[in-house]
Design a protein around this motif. Structure first.
Motif, short mmCIF file in Angstrom:
data_model
loop_
_atom_site.label_atom_id
_atom_site.label_comp_id
_atom_site.label_asym_id
_atom_site.label_seq_id
_atom_site.Cartn_x
_atom_site.Cartn_y
_atom_site.Cartn_z
N SER A 69 2.01 -18.97 -16.12
CA SER A 69 2.83 -18.20 -17.06
C SER A 69 2.71 -16.69 -16.84
CB SER A 69 2.43 -18.55 -18.50
OG SER A 69 1.08 -18.17 -18.71
N THR A 70 1.90 -16.27 -15.85
CA THR A 70 1.74 -14.85 -15.57
C THR A 70 3.05 -14.32 -14.98
OG1 THR A 70 -0.59 -15.21 -15.11
CG2 THR A 70 0.34 -13.14 -14.36
N SER A 71 3.52 -13.22 -15.53
CA SER A 71 4.78 -12.66 -15.05
C SER A 71 4.59 -12.00 -13.69
CB SER A 71 5.29 -11.62 -16.05
OG SER A 71 4.53 -10.43 -15.95
N PRO A 72 5.69 -11.80 -12.96
CA PRO A 72 5.58 -11.10 -11.67
C PRO A 72 4.96 -9.71 -11.82
CG PRO A 72 7.73 -12.15 -11.87
CD PRO A 72 7.05 -12.29 -13.20
N LEU A 73 5.28 -9.03 -12.89
CA LEU A 73 4.71 -7.69 -13.10
C LEU A 73 3.20 -7.78 -13.34
CD1 LEU A 73 5.20 -4.67 -13.34
CD2 LEU A 73 5.65 -5.02 -15.78
N GLU A 74 2.76 -8.77 -14.11
CA GLU A 74 1.33 -8.94 -14.35
C GLU A 74 0.60 -9.30 -13.05
OE1 GLU A 74 1.14 -10.48 -18.96
OE2 GLU A 74 1.83 -11.87 -17.42
N ARG A 75 1.21 -10.16 -12.23
CA ARG A 75 0.61 -10.51 -10.94
C ARG A 75 0.53 -9.29 -10.04
NH1 ARG A 75 3.93 -15.08 -11.51
NH2 ARG A 75 5.34 -14.31 -9.90
N ARG A 76 1.57 -8.48 -10.06
CA ARG A 76 1.59 -7.26 -9.26
C ARG A 76 0.47 -6.32 -9.71
NH1 ARG A 76 5.18 -4.65 -6.19
NH2 ARG A 76 5.05 -2.38 -6.09
N HIS A 77 0.33 -6.13 -11.01
CA HIS A 77 -0.72 -5.25 -11.54
C HIS A 77 -2.10 -5.79 -11.19
CE1 HIS A 77 2.03 -3.20 -14.73
NE2 HIS A 77 2.30 -2.85 -13.49
N LEU A 78 -2.29 -7.09 -11.27
CA LEU A 78 -3.56 -7.71 -10.90
C LEU A 78 -3.86 -7.44 -9.43
CD1 LEU A 78 -5.98 -9.54 -11.59
CD2 LEU A 78 -4.54 -11.48 -10.97
N ASP A 79 -2.88 -7.63 -8.57
CA ASP A 79 -3.08 -7.42 -7.15
C ASP A 79 -3.37 -5.95 -6.84
OD1 ASP A 79 -3.04 -8.55 -4.42
OD2 ASP A 79 -1.37 -7.15 -4.17
N VAL A 105 9.18 -7.32 -7.47
CA VAL A 105 10.19 -8.26 -7.02
C VAL A 105 9.56 -9.64 -7.05
CG1 VAL A 105 11.66 -8.93 -5.09
CG2 VAL A 105 11.23 -6.50 -5.54
N GLU A 106 10.23 -10.57 -7.64
CA GLU A 106 9.71 -11.95 -7.77
C GLU A 106 9.29 -12.48 -6.41
OE1 GLU A 106 8.35 -15.15 -9.57
OE2 GLU A 106 9.52 -13.73 -10.75
N GLY A 107 8.03 -12.90 -6.33
CA GLY A 107 7.53 -13.53 -5.12
C GLY A 107 7.06 -12.58 -4.04
N VAL A 108 7.17 -11.26 -4.26
CA VAL A 108 6.74 -10.31 -3.23
C VAL A 108 5.53 -9.56 -3.75
CG1 VAL A 108 7.38 -8.28 -1.88
CG2 VAL A 108 9.09 -10.04 -2.38
N MET A 109 4.45 -9.61 -3.00
CA MET A 109 3.23 -8.92 -3.41
C MET A 109 3.31 -7.46 -2.97
SD MET A 109 1.61 -11.18 -4.98
CE MET A 109 -0.08 -10.72 -5.13
N PRO A 110 2.59 -6.57 -3.67
CA PRO A 110 2.59 -5.16 -3.32
C PRO A 110 2.12 -4.95 -1.89
CG PRO A 110 1.45 -5.53 -5.40
CD PRO A 110 1.77 -6.87 -4.81
#
Length: 154
Positions: free
Chosen positions: A5-15, A145-150
């Motif tokens: 359930s983590t949003s793409p923005l949250e995953r990006r911030h985590l990374d 962007v959905e599915g793209v890591m920083p």
């Protein structure tokens, strides 16, 4: 850990946060001969001893100050802020003192020596960290962007 359930923005911030932290730990490790905990204690003492000089001021306008303008920090305060034992903190402070990076006050406080702030290795570490911070800030400004890591292209 990311969850479904983590949003793409949250995953990006985590990374981005993990990347920044790992780069910062590497900088500290190089600066303190592989002993990151000693580096953390040094930085904690430096920050705490000069916090009163930065309160209400733009950090960019805060000048490095001589030893008389900073305040000593207790071992227990450093230990608490890092969730370390006082004994581990004391041992590391003794090593820092032996290296001439900190001084102990008569009442047992710890002060980072002003003279240690001008060493070439610290200036180089600060320059590398500036790039690290810019990388973090740049990553935070780019849209997720959905599915793209920083740092990676689709």
């Amino acid at each position: 850990m990311p969850t479904p359930s983590t949003s793409p923005l949250e995953r990006r911030h985590l990374d981005l946060g993990a990347d920044y932290l790992l780069r910062s730990v590497a900088i500290l490790g190089r600066l303190f001969g592989g002993d990151v905990s000693r580096g953390l204690i040094y930085l904690t003492a430096l920050q705490a001893s000069s916090q009163h000089l930065r309160n209400g001021q733009d950090p960019c306008q805060t000048q490095l100050t001589d030893d008389d303008q900073r305040r000593p920090v207790s071992l227990s305060s450093i230990a608490r802020s890092l969730s370390m034992s006082v004994e581990t903190t004391r041992r590391q402070v003794l090593r820092l003192e032996h290296e001439g990076l900190v001084a102990r006050t008569a009442n047992g406080g710890v002060m980072v020596r002003f003279s240690s702030l001008g060493c070439e290795a610290l200036r180089e570490a600060l320059a590398v960290n500036s790039i690290n911070v810019q990388r973090l800030a740049g990553g935070l400004q780019r849209p997720a962007v959905e599915g793209v890591m920083p740092g990676k292209r689709a």
